[in-house]
Every structure is written in C-alpha cells, then in structure tokens.
Design a protein around this motif. Sequence first.
Motif, PDB file in Angstrom:
ATOM      1  N   ALA A  92       0.831  -1.201   0.000  1.00  0.00           N
ATOM      2  CA  ALA A  92       0.000   0.000   0.000  1.00  0.00           C
ATOM      3  C   ALA A  92       0.870   1.258   0.000  1.00  0.00           C
ATOM      4  O   ALA A  92       0.550   2.247  -0.675  1.00  0.00           O
TER       5      ALA A  92
ATOM      6  N   ILE B 156       0.434   3.994  -3.035  1.00  0.00           N
ATOM      7  CA  ILE B 156      -0.046   5.329  -2.666  1.00  0.00           C
ATOM      8  C   ILE B 156       1.045   6.368  -2.923  1.00  0.00           C
ATOM      9  O   ILE B 156       0.772   7.483  -3.392  1.00  0.00           O
TER      10      ILE B 156
ATOM     11  N   ALA C 243      -7.973   4.546   1.022  1.00  0.00           N
ATOM     12  CA  ALA C 243      -6.522   4.744   1.131  1.00  0.00           C
ATOM     13  C   ALA C 243      -6.193   5.622   2.329  1.00  0.00           C
ATOM     14  O   ALA C 243      -5.179   5.414   3.000  1.00  0.00           O
TER      15      ALA C 243
ATOM     16  N   LEU D 250      -6.112  12.738  -1.686  1.00  0.00           N
ATOM     17  CA  LEU D 250      -6.562  11.378  -1.954  1.00  0.00           C
ATOM     18  C   LEU D 250      -8.064  11.294  -2.184  1.00  0.00           C
ATOM     19  O   LEU D 250      -8.537  10.458  -2.958  1.00  0.00           O
TER      20      LEU D 250
ATOM     21  N   THR E 232     -10.180   7.813  -2.652  1.00  0.00           N
ATOM     22  CA  THR E 232      -9.416   6.768  -3.318  1.00  0.00           C
ATOM     23  C   THR E 232      -9.436   5.497  -2.472  1.00  0.00           C
ATOM     24  O   THR E 232      -9.272   5.538  -1.257  1.00  0.00           O
TER      25      THR E 232
ATOM     26  N   ILE F  52      -8.139   1.385  -1.836  1.00  0.00           N
ATOM     27  CA  ILE F  52      -7.103   0.363  -2.044  1.00  0.00           C
ATOM     28  C   ILE F  52      -7.798  -0.997  -2.056  1.00  0.00           C
ATOM     29  O   ILE F  52      -8.629  -1.284  -1.183  1.00  0.00           O
TER      30      ILE F  52
ATOM     31  N   ARG G  25      -3.124  -3.346  -4.628  1.00  0.00           N
ATOM     32  CA  ARG G  25      -1.875  -3.615  -3.904  1.00  0.00           C
ATOM     33  C   ARG G  25      -0.794  -4.178  -4.814  1.00  0.00           C
ATOM     34  O   ARG G  25       0.375  -4.207  -4.431  1.00  0.00           O
TER      35      ARG G  25
ATOM     36  N   ARG H  82      -3.846   0.847 -11.294  1.00  0.00           N
ATOM     37  CA  ARG H  82      -4.717   1.977 -10.976  1.00  0.00           C
ATOM     38  C   ARG H  82      -5.857   2.028 -11.980  1.00  0.00           C
ATOM     39  O   ARG H  82      -5.665   1.932 -13.185  1.00  0.00           O
TER      40      ARG H  82
END
Length: 2007
Positions: free
Chosen positions: A1715, A1719, A1788, A1809, A1812, A1814, A1840, A1844
């Motif tokens: 992560a 990120i 995220a 962010l 967003t 994950i 992960r 994207r």
Amino acid sequence: MAAAAGGRALTVFLYDRRQESADTGEKVLKCLELTYEGFRRAACQVFGISCEETFVITTTNRKEITDENFNELVQDGRTFYLLQSVDQSLSSATKEWIDFLPHYDTLVKSGMYEYYASEGQNPLPFALAELVDNSLSATSRNIGVRRIQLKLLFDDTQGKPAVAVIDNGRGMTSKQLNNWAVYRLSKFTRQGESESDHSGYIRPPAVPRSLNSDISYFGVGGKQAVFFVGQSVRMISKPADSQDVHELVLSKEDFEQKEKNKESIYRGYIKNRKPTDSSHIVNDDDRFLFNLIMEEKDKESFTAVVITGVQTDHVQYLKNSFHLWTRQLAHIYHYYIHGPKGNEINLEMKKAGAFKNIDIEVSMFEKGKTPKIVNLREITDDMQTLYINTAADSFEFKAHVEGDGIVEGIIRYHPFLYDKETYPEDPCFPSRLTDEDGDEECYIIEKGARGKRPIFECFWNGRLIPYTTVEDFEWCAPPKKRGLTPIECYNRISGALFTNDKFQVSTNKLTFMDLELKLKDKNTLFTRIINGQEQRMKIDREFASWLKDCHEKNDKQIKFTLFKGIITRSELASKRMQSPWSSYSAIEWDGRTYKAGQLVKTIKTLPIYYGSIKTFFLYGDHDGDVYATGGDVQIALEPNALYDETKVIPICKLDRLVSDKAVKKYIEEEMAKLPDRLSVTWPEGDELLPNDIKQAGATIGALRIEILNKKGEAMQKLPGTSHGGSKKLLVELKVILHSPGGNKEIISHISQHGGKWPYWFKKMENINKLGTYTLKLQVVLNESNADTYAGRPLPSKILKFNIIEGKPQKFSVGLLDPPFRVGHPFSIPLDVQDEFGHATHLTNDVVPVLEASGLTLQYEEIDRGPNCVIKDVIAKGVVNNCQGKNFTLKIILPGLKEDSQVLKMKLLPGPPQQLNVEPDSDVLKIENGKAFPFQVKVLDEFGNITAQPKLIVHCKFSGAPDLPVYAVDCSNGGPNMLTGPILHVQNIKKDHTLKARIEIPSCKNVPSLEKTIKLIPSSRVAKLQIFSVGGEKAIQIKDQDEINWIAGDIMQNLIFQMYDEGEREKIITPALAEKIKVNWTPKINKEQIIRGLLPDVKVPKSVNDVLYCLVTFHDDHVSLESAFTVRPLADEPKHIKCKIKGPNTLQMGEILQSEIEIMITDQHGNQIQNLTSSCINSLGISGNGLDKSDLTTNWQQDTQTICVRGIKFKPGPPGIKELCFAWREFSQFLILNLIAGPPDKLELVDWTEEPVSVTNGKMLQKPLVVQLCDHWGNPSSEPNVKINLIKASNIKIMSSNQLYKTDENGRANLGVLAIHAPKGQHTLQLKALYNKSTLHSPVIKLNVLPDPDKPVYLNVKYDKNVPFAAGSTFPDFMISVISEDDNIIKNINPGRISMKIWEGDCRGILSQNVTTFSCTTSKDDDEGFFYFRNKMIPERMGTYSIQFAFAIDKRNTLTSEQIIIEVVPNEPAQLVPRTLPSTPAVTNARAPCSRTLVKELTLVIMDEYKNCTGSYLDGRIVAKIKSSIQKDTDIPLFQGDTSTVEFPIHRGTVEVEALVLAENSPGRDSTEYILVFEPVIPALNRHLEPYCLSFMFYNDYRRQQKMATLTKERDELSQKIAAYRNVFATANRILAELKHKAQEAETKESDLKNELKSLVGIPQTNLQYVESLIKEKKSEQEIIIKQPRRTCTLANYPKGSQDVLGKISHLAQIEDNEAAKVISWHLASDMDCVITLTTAAARRIFDETQGRQQVLPLDSVYKNHLTDWNRPLPHLRNGKSCFKPFGNPVFARNLLTFPEHTENCQIVFGNLLGDTIIIDNLDAANHYRKEVVKITHCPTLLTREGDRIRSNGKFGGLQNKAPPMDKLRGMVFGAPLPQRYNVLSAQIDLLQQYHTAVVRLNKVKTELEWQEQSIQTSDTQKKKEELAELENNLKIIEKELGMSSSGECTKSSLQQKELGSDDSPNPPKRMRRETAKRPYSSEEWVSPSPLKKQQQTVTTTSEANGTSRKK
C-alpha cells in the motif's frame, strides 16, 4: 423520453385508493424515466391499469403530480396516491414512510437542561406546558375560541393510563408531521423545506407583554416532553384544507426493536386515514382511543398528542397533586388566560379582550369517580393572581437593551397591615416563620416579607420561564446607607419582567440564557411607564419616591417610644445580628401602650411565659420615636425567685387580651415546693448494700425510686402545670467504674415517671468487669438534664461496691511445644476462665480427660495454679509414615459449662530400631554389567517408617575387585531405593558369586543384613567387521584401510557382521539396527541394516577431499567402531579455470600488475596432470576495451598451468570489466575492477547547487559528504586525504564527525553539520591537498532561517498603573515565550513557567529568601499565554523584586528582566499602640498616681497587616470607659467627672498623656473595665477598629498597689506563654505537613504499583529491579529503533516557522509495504510539496527557492467540500452492503497514520486522496467498480499489486502501473515504529513515575522520622515542663486578681500567618485551618524542628487590652 442520468432510478411507494375494492397494500415502484409520463406509465404497469384510464396521482397532502411540478414533488422514498379526484376520501388507511433523523443541532445544542434538572421542583407540569405551548402556537390564527384540552385518561376499563393534549388549531400536513418528528428541526431551519410544509417563519408583530403565542420554537421540547411523561406518543392531526387524518406513532419499544434488528432507527411511517376511522386500533391497552377518534367527527382541523406508557410515579403525582400542578399551569399561562393586566379579582366587571377566547381545560378521568374538570381561568390562587390582588400600588417600567431586545416590567407593593405582612406566600419558597413555628429560645428576628425570594419572575413571549428569576436591579435594590424609606419596605415589592423573543431561552423553556446579563449591562436604558407612555427620567429617583409614598400611605406599624440607647445583643447566634439594637421603654400598638415593668403573658410560645416587661428591642441604629413592623421584647419570667431568667420574644407574641389579675394569680399559684430527697427500694431482691462485694455478672435487683419533697409527698415534675414536658423531673442512674486509667461510665439510664407507676430501673446483670464501682442516682430536669434548679442541687444518692472474678466456666488450650513423637512426653497448658473471660483457678473436683482416636494417651500430673498445665503427656500408636499423622486431641474438663476443647496435633514416629530390605530372598541373580536395586525402609519400635538427620544406609559388595558401594539417604523417611553403579567383572565365562552387606553406620543399635548375589555372563555385542562384495567374493575391509576410487563415483555392496563375547554371530534385530550409525550419510535404510547391508558411499568430487568412513555400534554397555579411508582420482578434461594471482584491480590506463593463471580440470574441477606445452595453442583471450599490445602467454610445466601477463584497458568509465578465456570448446569469464585514475578534484555527493535552507542552531537534513575524483570525473578511492572546511567568521559549525579525512572509497563524511549563523545567505567550501596540489570543491550555498522553537526571551505584560497594596492581590501577569523568529512559542507545559519574588532591589542577583508561584491555567486562556492570577502581594511594605523564569530543560533556564515594585500600605484598618502598655490597676483614691490610667501612650493608624498608614489623616480620638459586665451601671469617670476625653489625631498619630480617673469615681471594687479609644476621622469613609485597653478598678489603695504588681507579672507570663505556644504550634504544623506529604506519597506509590503490576506484570517492585527493568526496556526500544524500516529519503523542508508543516512525504506513514508503494506512486507529483498553514509562509518559501519549490497553504483550501473521513465505502448504504465485494477494499486514507498535526494532515490528504480506495488486485478492482457504478459514483481504485483504475474507469498502460519500490528513488512514505515501541514507551513512563514516587516516599519518610524523633528530645520535655509551670503561675495570679482566664484569648492569638505562595509545600486548606484554630494543651506541644525555616509571626496578646502586635 429522458432516462435516469447515470442509471439512477427513483424508488417510491404507491397506494391505489380509487375504489373501495382496490388493493389495500402498498406497491414499490422503481422509476427509470424521470418524466411524468414515464412515472404514470410505470404506475399503470405496477397496478395493472390501462394507460387510457382516467385517474390522478397525488402526494399524501393531495397535491396533484403534473409535468410542471414532477421534479419538485417526486423525490426518492416519497409516498403517493392513485385517486379518482384530488378531494376523494380515502377508502382505507395508508402508511407513509418518513425519516426523522435528528437535526445537526442535536450535537450543537445538546448541553441544555433537561426536565430532570428541576431545582427541587417536580418537572412534570413544565413538561406538560411544552405540549400546551405547541397548542397555543397552533391556535394562534383561530378567529373564534382557542380550545386546548388536557385529558388525563386514568380509567382502567378503557386501557392503560394515557395523557392527551388536544387543540382546535390549524393541524399539520404529513410533511409538517414529518418535520415535527425531526429532533432539533426548529421553525427557522424549516424554511428551506419543500412541498406542502408552509412553516416558513414570519415574526409576529409586537403586542403588549409580548403575548403573541409564538412559543413553539426549537423542535425539541415536544419530543423531550412526551418521552419524559411516557414511553410512546401518537400524533393525530388533520389540517384545515385536507380530507385525511395523519397519524404518527413514536415509541421507545419500537426504537429498541429496530436497534435489535439492526434497522434504521429514525425511519417510520405516517398512517393516513379518513376521520373517525379506528379500524387500525387493535390493542386492548389503547381502547380509550376509540372515543378520541370518534370526537374527530365534524372537526375542521385539530391536533391530538396522545402519550401512553405513562410512568407510574407521574400517574400518582397527577392524581394526588391535581390542585398543585394545575395551579402551576395557571401561573405559567396567567397572562394568556387573563390578558396583559392579569387576573384582577376585585374588579366588579372585567372587560372582554382578545385573550378571553383562550380556554385551557384540564380533565382527569378515573374508574368509578366523577371526572375532575377545571378551567385554568377559574383558578384564583396562582402566584400571579395573589401578587396582583394583594398589591396596593404598582410601578411600571421598560428596559431597552442593545439590539431589538425589549423588556416590560412591573413592580407591585404589598403593605404591612398591623401585625403581619401581606406579601403572599409561595409554597415553593417559604419566606418567613409562621405563627406556629415559634421555637423554645424565642430569639426570633422577623424576616422581610419577601424573604430570600428574588423580586422578578420572568416571562418570555408572555409565558413564564420558571427557573429564571432576577434578584433586583441597582436602582431598586436596598441602599447601602439608610434613606428616607425603611429598609424593610424594599422587601415588600414583587415584580414581573416580560421579554420578547430577542432573548435566548433553553430548549425546554426552563431558563433564560442571557437575560440578566443583558439587563445589567451598562448600556441598558430603563424608562418609567406612566399611563402607557414612556417617561425618560432618573429611574432610581422615581422608584425611591414611589416606594416612599407607598410606605407612608399603606403601611400600618408599631410605634416605639421612650428611647434608651444602642446596645449589642451578644446572646444571638448570628454575629451579624448582634448589633446595633435600639432599646426602648414603651411601645404603642393597636391602641394600647406597653411599658417597662408591666406584667404580660405570651401566646403561641412553647411553653406559655408569664413575666414583666424589661426592654423593647428594635434592630437598627435609631434615635427617638420610630415606627416599625415589629421587634423584640425582653421579659423577666415570674416568679423571679423560681426562675431568675429572662426571655426575648417577638412583640407579636404578647397576649393583648390577658388581664393583670390573671397574670398575678398565676404567679401566686406557681410558687410551689421543690424536690428534697430520694426513696430507694428493691422490689425483686438482689439489694446492693454500701461497699458490697459481688461476683462478675451478679444480678443487682430492680430499683423503685420516688422523689419526695420535705413533707414526704411524691412528685414527678416541678411545680406548675404550664411548663409541660420541659420541666418534668427525671431520675438518672449511672454506674461508674473506677480504673487506673480514670473513671469510666459504663451504665447510664434515665427513667421517666409513668403517671401510674413510679420511677423504675430494671435489674442489671451485665456488670462483669473487675474493679471498684459507684452507683449514682440523680434527679435531673427533662431535656436539659440539669442537676440543679433555681441555684440549688436536685436530690441524689450514691452506693459504692466491688466486682471480683467468678467460678470457672470455660477454658482454652495454650500454645503447645511441637514436635510430638511417639513415646516422647509433652505438656498441655490450659487457660481457665469464668463466664466473662476473667482468668480463674481450676477447682480440685475437676479431673482432665484426654482422648484421641487411634492413640493411647496418659499423663503424670496437673498444675492447678493460675497457669494450669497437664504435664508429661505420652502418646503411642501407628502414624503410617515419617511425615507424621494428624490426630484430633480432645481435652475434657468435667463440670465446666464449656467442658471440652478440640485441637489438631501432628504425631511423628519414634527413633530408628530396625531395617526392612526388599527383595527379602537371601540369594539374588543378576546379569553381568547391570546394577541391582534394593528397597530399604527404616522403622521405629512400633513399625512406623521413621527418619532422622544423617540417616545413611550403605551396601558393600565383596567377592571381586573394584566393586562399587551403594548408599541412600533415608533422612526424609519413606521407602528408598538403594542402588548404584553396575556390577561388572571382566572376562567372565561362567556364573560368579558376590556378597552384599546392608547397614546404617550412624546407628549401631540397628542390626545389619547380608545377601548373596550370583553374576551371569552377558550376551551383548562384542565385535564388528566390514566386507566389500565383488561378484560372489567378499573382501574384508579392515579397520583404518585406504581405498582409491574415481572422483564422484559411488561405492556399493558394503556389508557388516557383529559377534558377542563368545565369538557367536549376533542376529541383527530392529533394536540392534537402531544403534548402528555411519558417518557418510544421515539417512540409513533400516531394512538394509537388518539384512547386514551398509549404505552406498559417494566418493568426493575433489581429489583433495579424502573421505573418512566410520561404522559404529553404541548401546548402554559397549561402544564398537570400524573405519576406512576413500581417496578420489581425477577424471577426463571438462573445464577451464582462470585465477588472478594478486589483486584484480587496475587503474585507468595502467597494466594489471597481477598474473593470470589458467588450468584445465575435469568435470569436478580437479586439475588434469598429463597435459603438454602444445595445449597453449588452443588458448584465446578477448574482452570489451581490451588493449592486447602488451599481452603475453607462457606454459608452466611444473604446475601444469598457462600464465597470462600484460592485461590493459583503453580509457573509459571505470567499473567491472569482463575477460573471456577459451580453450578448445571450453571457456571461462574473469572479472576485473577498473578504477579511476589519481585524484584531480573534489565533488560533493548528493548535494544540490541551489541554496539549502537550514534553521539556525539545527543540523542540516543530511550529512555533508565529499568525493575525490580523477581527471575524467570518476570517483577516486584514495584514502587518508585531509579535507579542510572554509567558512566565514560569523558562522559557527558543529559536526558529528570531527575527523575530516577520506576513507578507503575516497570519500570524507563531515557528518551532519549544525549551523549557527545569522539569518541570511552564507557559503562554505571544502579544500584538500594531494601530492602537493590543491583540490577544491564547488561552493555550498546555505539559507539560514531563524529557529521558531528556540526561546530567546520572556514577554511580560501587566497593568503597571495598579498600586501594590500590602496583603491584596497582584494584577494579572501575562507571560509568553518568544522564539528566535519573534513569534510566540506554543505547546509549552505550564509547569515550566514560574514566578519568583523576593524582598529588596537585588538587580541581577537572586535572593536566597525567594517565594515561587506557579502559573494559573484555565481552559479559556489563549494558547501560548500563561497567566499568574490572584497571587498575594506581601503583607509587609517595602521594595520587592519579581522575575519570571522558563525552564528550558533540567540545566538551562530563561529568565525575564527583574521587575522592581514598591509595596505600599493597605487601607487604614485599626488603631495600634506604638509600644504595648501594661495592664493598669487603679483606684479612686486621692493620690493622682493611683488614679492614672495612661501616663504616655502613642497610637498609630495601621492597616490590617500592621503597616503604618494614614499619614494624610487628621481627626480625633474619643476615650470612654465600658464595663465588662453588661448590667453594670457603675462606670468610672475621668477627671472632671466626665465620661469621655478627646485627643487630636495628626498625620495618623495620636499622643495620649495623663489620662486620670476622677477622685471618688464610681465603680465596683475588683472589677475589670475597658478603656476604649474610638477614632473619629471625617476624611475616612470607613470604620476603624477602636483600641481597647482593659484595666482593674479597686476601692482600696493598698489592694490596688498589690494588684498592680500582680497585673504586671501576669502580662509578662502571658507574653512568655504566647511565645511558647506559637513556636510549638509551628512545630506541630510542620509535623502535620510531613504526615500529609507521607500519606500522599504512599497513596501515589500504591496507585502506581497497582497500575504497574496490571500493565507491566512485574513480580517485584524494589528500586533496583525497577531500574534494571527501565534499562532493559530502553535497550529493547533502541534495538527496535535500529531495526531497518522503510524511510522516506527525500529531504524534508526545514521548519523555519511554526506555520510550516513539512513536505507531504514526511507528514504520513504507512505500515503495509504494498500500500505504501502504490499510494506513494499515486501521489508522486505531490510528495515534494511543502504544506504550510498560511499563504504568507508559502509565499516566503516560494521566494526563498526562486519559485522552484511547490507549496500548498491550508488557509486557501475550501474545507466545506473536503472528504468526510467517517464516510462508509460506496458499496455500503444505510449500514447495509449493496453487494458482497472481494479483494478487501478500504479507503486509502484509512491506511495513513500521522505522527503529528493530525487535523491538518486530514485536510491535506483528504484534499489529495479524496475517496481513493485500495483493493487487492485488478480483477477485484474491476468487479468492485462495475457494481458500485450501478448505485453511485466510483472513486479512483488502486491495487496492492500496483494497478490503478481512474475515477473515469480508465486503466492499463505504464502511466497506470506503479514501478517497483526501488524505482521511486526514496519518494515513498515511511513505515511507523512497531506497536511494541509504543507499549514500551508507556511502560517506561510508568516505571519512571513509580521510581520517582518511591524515591520521594523514602525521602518524606526520612524527614518525618527525623521530625518525630526531634520532638521527643529532652530539650522539648524541658520546655513543656516550663510551659506547664508558667501556665500554673498564670492561673494562680488570675485567680488572685479575680479575672477571667486568659487561656482562650492567648490560644486564639496563636494563629500562624499563612504562606502566600500557591506553590509552597503547604498541607491542604482544611488541615491548615484546623491547625490554626485548634488550641493545643501543654501535653500536645512539641519543640520546633529545624527541618523547615519558615517566617513566623509571633503574636503577643495582653489580656488587659485585647490588642495584638507582631514581633
């Protein structure tokens, strides 16, 4: 046709009510077409209706849906009807789903009072008033009658109790009903609501008293009220223009059920039905609703609030207090019911007004009872009605506050009429004592009419706000100085205030929020209202004039005449009421005159008094005749000879109807006989004779007592009948025990006379303590228990007797002396007692009996003395084991009441006597090589297993050499195993015989045993052989043979054989196979071993590796092995091997100095030894950039290798070079390291050419590293080259590395440099010297910023114009710590700021005698500012220095500049003599010297702290004499027969000289008088305490001389005693402080210890262990810190200001690696951005970096659209999941942790962010997005794995794929420290706290112990004796002088001056008060301790003058 945008669909609910037979249920319609046509078409499809059919679709409020209003009215979740027409009646009820989530104001205004906070009143009426408020608002637009009904339905036959509030108001639509359900949705927040809620608020016009019915306000009170009253509410409403009735039910049970089912709690439905339709009522508990619903018929509009589940206590209150709470409701709505003028009952005809149409009717229905019905207009005893109708006049006014706030007010006057006040009583506020409340003491001061009640009640929009009152205003409050109007007139006024809605009230309308504050604001304007017009005039003058007129016209009072003077009544408990009192001799009251001496009788007192008038008292300083409402009268009780006392009662309790004759007759009858003696008889025997002796517990018979007068007549009360119970006679019996410790009263009873039976005391059987006693019978008075009456003692009788011990009744067993052994004698001590536990003797007829099961017991004798003992007890029996056995021993003493005792005893076995050995056979067999075990027991004479110390049993063997000896320790008893080493005889071929002897060497008396042992030969393995099988032939491989074999091949067919001692081959069993091991392989096939096969041997691949093979057999008895060696031989050529003989490094352009050797090997790398020189022709060499000009090759025969020389490369970049060597088809690559040439210049490593910003005093963000480089710029690795740093002189540099030399890589690390330099641009440069040439580095540019966290100075602000008066408080000091950048440093612990003050002007020097204060913290203080408030100014005037300090750390302290102040004297407070005079003793003789009171005396005006002040004052002093006896009229006169003498005061000082008494002056002999010096100073507006000097007056000259001498001695003794007591009290206080400190420290240590054990779980808490634990945990912390963690290597921007937070990459941390990678990549373009709080800080950074640094100021972020961090994931709706996702989706932002600035960081990352998400992988992300877009917008998805999916759905490509972590170049979020680190930090903190607490506790205990020891010294005891002697002498002198004891006065003067510092180690306030006030006896006083030196104020008091002074 328009489709729903983005796939959005509307979900609505439809009911078909066109026909009676239509479907009654609801239909759920999902409409995808957002047009009216599409909506209608979908409705037709749901209900199966033809689209051609005619019908209308309406809202529940009957508004038809059309194309024009479709988008406005058709909303998600709404309910709609299908009807034939808009006004069609509903054929059946419907449900309308609503949401009533609480409004956001619930949180904002959640602190208001609820109904349970009701100031002692039952809040239920106020809750009901909330519902009436709603009804008043609902009916405000009614043209006709406004009817409000409050029905209490308590008839059990109609269901459970209910409360209903019904009005005929405008009703509510379904939307308005929905709004009502929303908590906190006030009328103001409803203005933006849509469809059919016409509640847009319009403020009503102004009306008198603000009676505008606008009192339903906040959207809170109704919900609070109904759920306060009951558990459920049913809202039934019908608006005027609607055909439907809307019904909503809210219940606590429904809420709880929804919560249990996890449903939406704030979601419900509104049932819409036609009027009178009750078909939905099915619950029997709601049967009453049928009648309520039937009443709906013909009602145009209405609203009914029906509350059920009414609480039981509310039902009881409503039933039992019906009149009380309806009276309260009438009070609340008084002016709505009766109009602006109120309920004026006295008016014959009332005008009909606008408010006569409001009918509030309350009715209560109960089973079997007539209904109670009351209209609030009919109630005439509510408080406002009482106020209006008891008032004689009124005063109206108006107040204008800032803004639009207007307050109308009225004040009413209630006059005093004859003997009572007419001010009405309020049962909630009892104001004064009623006539029935007379108390026995009769010291009653009539309170004011209003009492403690405030003047004004407060009304808001005409409605009472019950919990807010206003005490008064400045213009109507009682004046401080007496005026024309008596003070009591101010207590006869009541008032009311009427406000509009511009003033805030609480949501439940119980209290105003800001009324009194605004009214008392200085800008508030008051005007008087006359005839309805405002008059601008002085409101205070107008009110005072009006009040004076009211008093003169309306009050009827008592006239006091014949003024006598002003006195002080010291008998009153309240000191405030003791003075001044005016005394009068007569009054005129109700047409009669009462004078002193007149006989009177009282009424309404208990008892009734008869007496004569002495004086009349009126409180206040009056002069002459005066009128008053009441006063007191002092009467002397008659007959005087019997009572001799006076009583003071209120004048109103005089009986105005009694005659003098009746009073005189009573007095004559009252003179009766008094009691004389006691008659004692013993009706039940057991008489107690004088000096009688009785046994403990003996009965003292019942006593019958009669009180006789002198004639022998019995009596039970004093003469007279009117005294009642207060004069009854009682007989008190006391039994007193005389013990060495003092007399103790053990029995005390009081007997009353029963009328028909005499005084009687029951028999006493509980006197059981030994000693001498006295029985005393005493006659006492009832209640007071006085044993004297009228100056004479009452009868009594005394009997003395003794109590001795009784006969033995019980016993107990004393401590026995264990251990007890079989056959050993022991003793049993007995404690024999009588019935009450007294020790007594055992009589001879008692013979002890001993019993124990399983034992035989006997004893020799018994000692029957005081210490009874049974001697020589012997026990015999079986105890089973050596540990002994527990037996129950019963001791019986026949003849005693408690004749037996049972005790447990353990009996141990006796000494050893015999051996028992098993096996018991004499001949034993054992195999050779094994050990033989024997089981041994040691027994006593009874066969018990016994033991004793050093009880060792031995076994010795004979018959062969080297045999072992067995031994076992039987000291612990029990069977023991006797064994040892094996018995082994070498080369045994047949059976062998041995002898074994078993004995105990230490016990010769125990016979030994002998055994015969036969050894049998062993059959174990003895020999091992190995064979190699080739074909059918097996060749033996002998031990240590060597075998040659081809390298890498395998040897097979190896076998082995084993033989025993007899040369017989052993069959290999699985057990034997387990014990066979080989060393060439770890895995052995067990089956092959059993068949005799060994594992195959793998020959080593290298000829240099010789394999050693070993076969072993091991068991417990033998170890066999056989070994051989395998030597490998080389195979065919297979490889080429190259080797550099020397270093593989060469410099650019030079030849490699090392040779390269090439050899040919086989496949295993073994060198081939049979090659020739011709093989060199097959060799080839190649390489990138290789220069072959100097290359040579040679054959070396001796080593069979090829030698290569002359390797060289062409110039190029340094690095690894690869050479290829080829021979035949074989090749190999060789790596060479090409390094740079010689150093030619210096280069900076990882350093930018741009200026680097650094904070002054801080370190650079990374170390400064320099690299040596060659001519081409390649790094050179030349070591030990010295580097010099060139800098300007104003730059100071501190480096972590002090040695600047290059390392083996040619680099020099100068470490992280700390820069100290002025703000601005600076440069640095590095220089080096190599081979006599100078090398330079590029210039380093620095931008030095000021340190925002470095404190530079303290800023002190205070009011410099305020004078510093002694003993007052300092002005507030405001301190701030200023940093280097001139900003205030925040986040400072207030405990580090202190204030120091000392006496004197010591500039730059800190005095030793310093007082330290800590700052005063408050929640309201601004951050960064520290306040010192309410600090006491020193009490002594003079110059003082103040300095403030800030503790930077443990060593460094920042101080402010010293502030020099002058402490000036305080206000003049007292008159004090400059020199304390002695107590005068004077006579009235002729000689002037004997009459001189004062010869010379100087008096000075001082403040209360003994500072001289008043130098600006002039005036006079009046000297006069007062008697210490109140009734004394013989007062001595001064010379000239005058009672006063005056002396002038000049500049605050007065000289008194030659103050002499007049010759033959009046005065009582041996009497103490007081000389009072009263100051009269016109310029001083405050009262000064007079100076009093006591003196003794004598008629005899000689006696006067003698007494003068004694008085002088008394003064000296008093001073010494005071000094002793003061010093001792100080020592006691120090001791108390230390004890308190020790207690606090122990508590702190105990709390921390418990917390420590629960958190850390340590087994022990000593200091050494704690210190070691702290060190251990710190070491663990350091290890955790040193562990590698992911870190951000991007340099952070220096925080040159508090407004700079840092770069985004450093603001957050992420634990998960995957992560963190994705990120960080997603935010790659923002990671370098610097976040600032302000735009100014961002601009400054922009300028400093010439625009190259990107910045983001937070004050420019629009925060209203920021992400909600608590928002659920998109697939979650209303707490439910719309689909089941996979891949673990998470926001995220939720993976981020913020080390600091959490709130600001949430803004930053919420902005960057957003939402967003994950998720695990791309498949899961695509599935998630596919499902989410069906219901809402989908944000950006990150996986992960690094993929994207943008918010627009785009994915794929390099721009949507995260690179590996190492490609991010350090721009990655760091990982947080493990959780273990935080746990360790908490544990270390707790351990350190505990360590500090223990150290402090030990220190305090040491100080306390030292202090306690110091007070026990001989010096202290000597001082105590001296003090006791001084006190005794003082008592003797005072007795001879005839003066009262000075002990109390002296003790009271020992009040220690409290320390002024808040930080001084004082005990708690309560302890200090008790220490200061408590008078210590001489036994309690201790000597002072030198532990603490405190400033002490020694107060010396002269009993003669009562004035104290300080030494």
